[in-house]
Design a protein around this motif. Structure first.
Motif, short mmCIF file in Angstrom:
data_model
loop_
_atom_site.label_atom_id
_atom_site.label_comp_id
_atom_site.label_asym_id
_atom_site.label_seq_id
_atom_site.Cartn_x
_atom_site.Cartn_y
_atom_site.Cartn_z
N ILE A 1 0.80 -0.82 0.02
CA ILE A 1 -0.21 -0.23 0.05
C ILE A 1 0.72 1.01 0.01
O ILE A 1 1.40 1.33 0.55
N PRO A 2 0.68 2.00 -1.23
CA PRO A 2 1.20 3.64 -0.63
C PRO A 2 1.72 4.47 0.46
O PRO A 2 0.18 4.05 1.46
N PHE A 3 2.64 5.00 0.85
CA PHE A 3 2.18 6.11 2.48
C PHE A 3 1.61 6.81 2.33
O PHE A 3 0.95 6.03 3.52
N PHE A 4 1.07 7.71 1.79
CA PHE A 4 -0.08 8.23 1.89
C PHE A 4 -1.71 7.52 1.97
O PHE A 4 -2.03 7.63 2.35
N SER A 5 -1.59 6.47 1.18
CA SER A 5 -2.89 5.63 1.60
C SER A 5 -2.90 5.10 2.51
O SER A 5 -4.47 5.20 3.59
N LYS A 6 -1.82 4.16 3.06
CA LYS A 6 -2.13 4.08 4.53
C LYS A 6 -2.38 5.33 5.38
O LYS A 6 -2.84 5.04 6.33
N VAL A 7 -1.26 6.61 5.34
CA VAL A 7 -2.03 7.55 6.50
C VAL A 7 -3.46 7.95 6.71
O VAL A 7 -3.70 8.34 6.92
N THR A 8 -4.38 8.34 4.99
CA THR A 8 -5.21 8.65 5.00
C THR A 8 -6.11 7.11 5.57
O THR A 8 -6.77 6.91 6.37
N LEU A 9 -5.90 6.21 5.17
CA LEU A 9 -6.47 4.37 6.26
C LEU A 9 -6.80 4.77 7.56
O LEU A 9 -7.54 4.41 8.09
N ARG A 10 -5.15 5.29 8.26
CA ARG A 10 -5.44 5.24 9.35
C ARG A 10 -6.44 5.34 9.98
O ARG A 10 -6.62 6.19 11.37
N GLY A 11 -6.39 7.49 9.66
CA GLY A 11 -7.74 8.43 10.07
C GLY A 11 -8.91 8.13 9.63
O GLY A 11 -9.86 8.69 10.17
N ILE A 12 -9.32 7.57 8.38
CA ILE A 12 -10.33 6.61 8.39
C ILE A 12 -10.43 5.49 9.58
O ILE A 12 -11.71 5.88 10.85
N VAL A 13 -9.66 4.75 10.03
CA VAL A 13 -9.85 3.90 10.83
C VAL A 13 -10.57 4.63 12.68
O VAL A 13 -11.75 4.10 12.51
N GLU A 14 -9.58 5.54 12.58
CA GLU A 14 -9.65 6.79 13.60
C GLU A 14 -11.18 6.95 13.79
O GLU A 14 -12.00 7.07 14.99
N GLN A 15 -11.77 7.63 12.53
CA GLN A 15 -13.06 7.94 12.75
C GLN A 15 -14.30 6.87 12.55
O GLN A 15 -14.86 7.51 13.75
N LEU A 16 -13.86 6.38 12.37
CA LEU A 16 -14.61 4.95 12.75
C LEU A 16 -15.26 4.37 13.28
O LEU A 16 -16.05 3.90 14.02
N THR A 17 -13.48 4.35 14.01
CA THR A 17 -13.97 3.88 15.59
C THR A 17 -14.85 4.38 16.12
O THR A 17 -15.04 4.16 17.86
N MET A 18 -14.67 5.67 16.51
CA MET A 18 -14.80 6.82 17.50
C MET A 18 -16.17 7.52 17.30
O MET A 18 -17.40 7.19 17.94
N MET A 19 -16.96 6.39 15.99
CA MET A 19 -18.65 6.20 15.73
C MET A 19 -18.99 4.83 15.91
O MET A 19 -20.05 5.00 16.16
N GLY A 20 -18.31 4.32 16.18
CA GLY A 20 -18.75 2.85 16.86
C GLY A 20 -19.24 2.23 15.77
O GLY A 20 -19.94 0.85 15.96
#
Length: 51
Positions: free
Chosen positions: A32-51
Motif C-alpha cells: 500500500i502506498p504511504f499516503f494511502s496508509k496515512v489516509t486509511l489510519r485516519g479513516i479507521v480512527e474516525q470509524l472507531t470513534m463512531m462505534g
C-alpha cells in the motif's frame, strides 16, 4: 443511503475501503502506498470513534 431513524446500528453496515495497485515487479507483493496508509489510519480512527 442511511435510514431516517435516530437509532442506527453500526453492525448493520459494512464499510469497504479499496486501494488499486499493481503488484511489485520484482517481489510480486502488494504494497500500500504511504499516503494511502496515512489516509486509511485516519479513516479507521474516525470509524472507531463512531462505534
Amino acid at each position: 443511503m442511511l435510514p431516517k431513524v435516530a437509532n442506527i446500528n453500526p453492525s448493520d453496515y459494512t464499510i469497504v475501503y479499496g486501494i488499486l495497485k499493481k503488484k511489485h515487479a520484482r517481489t510480486k507483493k502488494l504494497n500500500i502506498p504511504f499516503f494511502s496508509k496515512v489516509t486509511l489510519r485516519g479513516i479507521v480512527e474516525q470509524l472507531t470513534m463512531m462505534g
